[in-house]
Design an enzyme around this catalytic site. Sequence first.
Site, PDB file in Angstrom:
ATOM      1  N   ASP A 162      31.644  47.864  33.314  1.00 54.93           N
ATOM      2  CA  ASP A 162      31.613  49.222  33.839  1.00 54.93           C
ATOM      3  C   ASP A 162      31.626  50.149  32.623  1.00 54.93           C
ATOM      4  OD1 ASP A 162      32.049  51.512  35.575  1.00 54.93           O
ATOM      5  OD2 ASP A 162      34.117  51.444  34.851  1.00 54.93           O
ATOM      6  N   ASP A 164      37.733  48.939  35.682  1.00 58.93           N
ATOM      7  CA  ASP A 164      39.094  49.467  35.707  1.00 58.93           C
ATOM      8  C   ASP A 164      39.389  50.358  36.903  1.00 58.93           C
ATOM      9  OD1 ASP A 164      37.564  51.747  34.960  1.00 58.93           O
ATOM     10  OD2 ASP A 164      39.357  52.625  34.052  1.00 58.93           O
ATOM     11  N   CYS A 216      52.725   9.782  38.741  1.00 54.37           N
ATOM     12  CA  CYS A 216      53.890  10.448  39.330  1.00 54.37           C
ATOM     13  C   CYS A 216      53.453  11.712  40.065  1.00 54.37           C
ATOM     14  CB  CYS A 216      54.913  10.816  38.263  1.00 54.37           C
ATOM     15  SG  CYS A 216      55.486   9.451  37.230  1.00 54.37           S
ATOM     16  N   ASP A 247      35.408  49.780  41.145  1.00 54.50           N
ATOM     17  CA  ASP A 247      35.006  48.518  40.521  1.00 54.50           C
ATOM     18  C   ASP A 247      35.508  47.294  41.287  1.00 54.50           C
ATOM     19  OD1 ASP A 247      33.708  49.770  38.372  1.00 54.50           O
ATOM     20  OD2 ASP A 247      35.599  49.997  37.293  1.00 54.50           O
TER      21      ASP A 247
END
Length: 780
Positions: free
Chosen positions: A490, A669, A80, A673
């Site tokens: 980081d 963050d 389907c 980054d």
Amino acid sequence: MTQAATYTLPAMHCGSCVARVERIIAAVPGASGVANLATRQVQVTAADMAPVVRALTEGGFAPQARDVALQVEGMHCASCVGRIEAALAGLPGVSHAAVNLASGMAHVTGTADSDALKEAIKAAGYSARVADGAPRGDLAARETEVARRRFILAALLALPVFALEMGGHLIPAWHHWIGAIMGHGASAWIQWALTTLILALPGRVFFAVGVPALLRRAPDMNSLVALGAGAAYLYSALVVLAPQALPLDARAIYFESAAVIVTLILVGRWMEARAKGRAGEAVRRLMRLAPAEAELLRDGAWVNVPLDQITAGATLRARPGARIAVDGIVREGASHVDQAMLTGEPMPVAKSAGDAVVGGTLNGQGALVYQATAVGEATMLAQIARMVEAAQSTKLPIQALVDRVTYWFVPAVLVVALVTVAAWLALGGGVSAALAAGVAVLIIACPCAMGLATPTSILVGSGRAAELGVLFRRSEALQRLAAARVIAFDKTGTLTEGRMAVQAFSGDEALRLAAGVESASEHPIADAIVAEAKARGLAIPEASGLEAAPGGGVSARVEGREIKVGNARFVGAEGATEALTTVYVSSGGAVIGQISLSDQIKPTASGAVSTLRAMGLEVHMLTGDAEAPALSVAEQLQITELHSELRPDAKAHLVGALRDTASVAFVGDGINDAPALAAADVGIAMGSGTDIAIEAADVVLTTGDPMAVARAHRLSQATMRNIRQNLGWAFGYNVLLIPVAAGALYPAFGLLLSPGLAAGAMALSSVAVVSNAVRLRRAG
């Protein structure tokens, strides 16, 4: 039929553009349009939107692609899915179409009108409507209830059929009793009548969808059931009406097979619907967190109002034990807020004036007055739900192979069934045995299980991840993160708090005087020194004549003395602490003390690193910080692979180099980054980070907890393992049992699978796949 649609035209910039757009549309036969320069949109009315879109594009006003979500009804297997996607992709203006069997949703990107999309789905044999925002739980509940009613009706009608025909095989006296009471001829007519009701009422769905699909030469799972049950029914009807047309040994009736086939498949669909409903429970629980009402400050009085009446900037109150209504900033009060359902944090978080609160979280024992900053679809709760549902609606790369196989699966099963019947007849097995084997092949084949194997696991896995504070923005990130062998972090704001804190100082007097000088500064080091002095209850003196020396420090007059606070060169000190940032304090030119600071390591960072290493992963730290403080953090966390003093482009380049040897996940963050997040196989952004970092990432952690990285990796591996189990079961089931149904074991063991048993096995196959996926609700 006339259609209406609204298109966004990015190239429409002025009044003359508006006139040109309307002229272009008017030139298309049967079309008219009204353009709005303010919104850069045009409302079009036409019998067919395709020529309008083509004319606008050729005229330099190409409509902007948009995403349309459709709720599709009637899908039951992977075949389907393939047919609907093919139908949608063939429409002019459709650039991408993805159909999800587990959620019943079709997501289409392009310029095609929603009416055209619905018509294409209808032409493929299914029905669809534009998703109206109704909670998926409501849709699942309705689907489950419909399936339950169909099964109950089929079971009530099938039970007498089964008893009349099969009772004699279980209890020989029953056969004679039926013959004496009503006669076997009357019994056959009763079975025929009841089976007709089963196929015409609860079993009608298989014929209504399956037969048109067969006529379009696009058979699906419904076609297999319709053919299998229909063949057993029609053959039995022929035996009842014209027994003389068949050899004596072929005059057996199979009404109970048709009745049991439909009933067992309907119970399987009911169980499957229930399991699928549980599969999407995580997102529904998230959405139910938001209260229906909130306490609003209006004209100096607190009143309860519905949530949709709250606007940004409104002042709200959360009583003890109440849920925060919308995202906001605390203005008055103090309390602890349980954020576990949104962030995975096990402990309530202290909140006071100035702190942010999130809608849906649970207030503790204190009362909070807060100002709404985000309402409705802008709240974090709504964004999380959208992000999770977007991930659940996409496909893993592994699904592409499954789709290609299942697209041809049903036609292949039809061929196998025909070959089975022909082989039994050719080998002298008799009409009854040939029919039973052919019907068993049709019924036991299960593309449903193959179609559900991947999307159901994604549905449950990503929902469970959201409960634990891990948001997969794209489902393919699940597969890539599970394959990651290197986790690169980081440092600042990821493994560390991202703010300086005093680690050591040489006496209260030096700290007190330094705080007096730094109290007027906004430097992070100044904030840390002042905070430490306050924490120790020191009286901070006033300073005057503050002067800053960039790259050196600050000086001021404090209590009649010239006080300097800064690096060794600025104050005339000798020596420095290598690992920590050290500032010196001088009075009248003489050094009276020193204060050592560092960026604090997050409490869970060490546990996260050790957990990842225990999972067999290689952990790196990439930072733009100087070597000495970076080395201090790396040593405390026992990270041996350290790369310091990296610019953003150097971080991204290093991630690319690491990818040459292994699959890499990068965790960051900050704005700096973003290039590394985009360069990694999987970018993981801390939810406490910048919007730019989050946009560049594939996975978002709703907290700043490094341990969530380990949870995300563990969940991705559990989800992929679950998918492999499902696919192994689904393909293995068909590979093994289709030959058994065809009679492969009959020559050696005399075993022939009845159509009824085949139906039961097929129903259990789908239920087994979905139930296995639901186990992911306990993962992590």
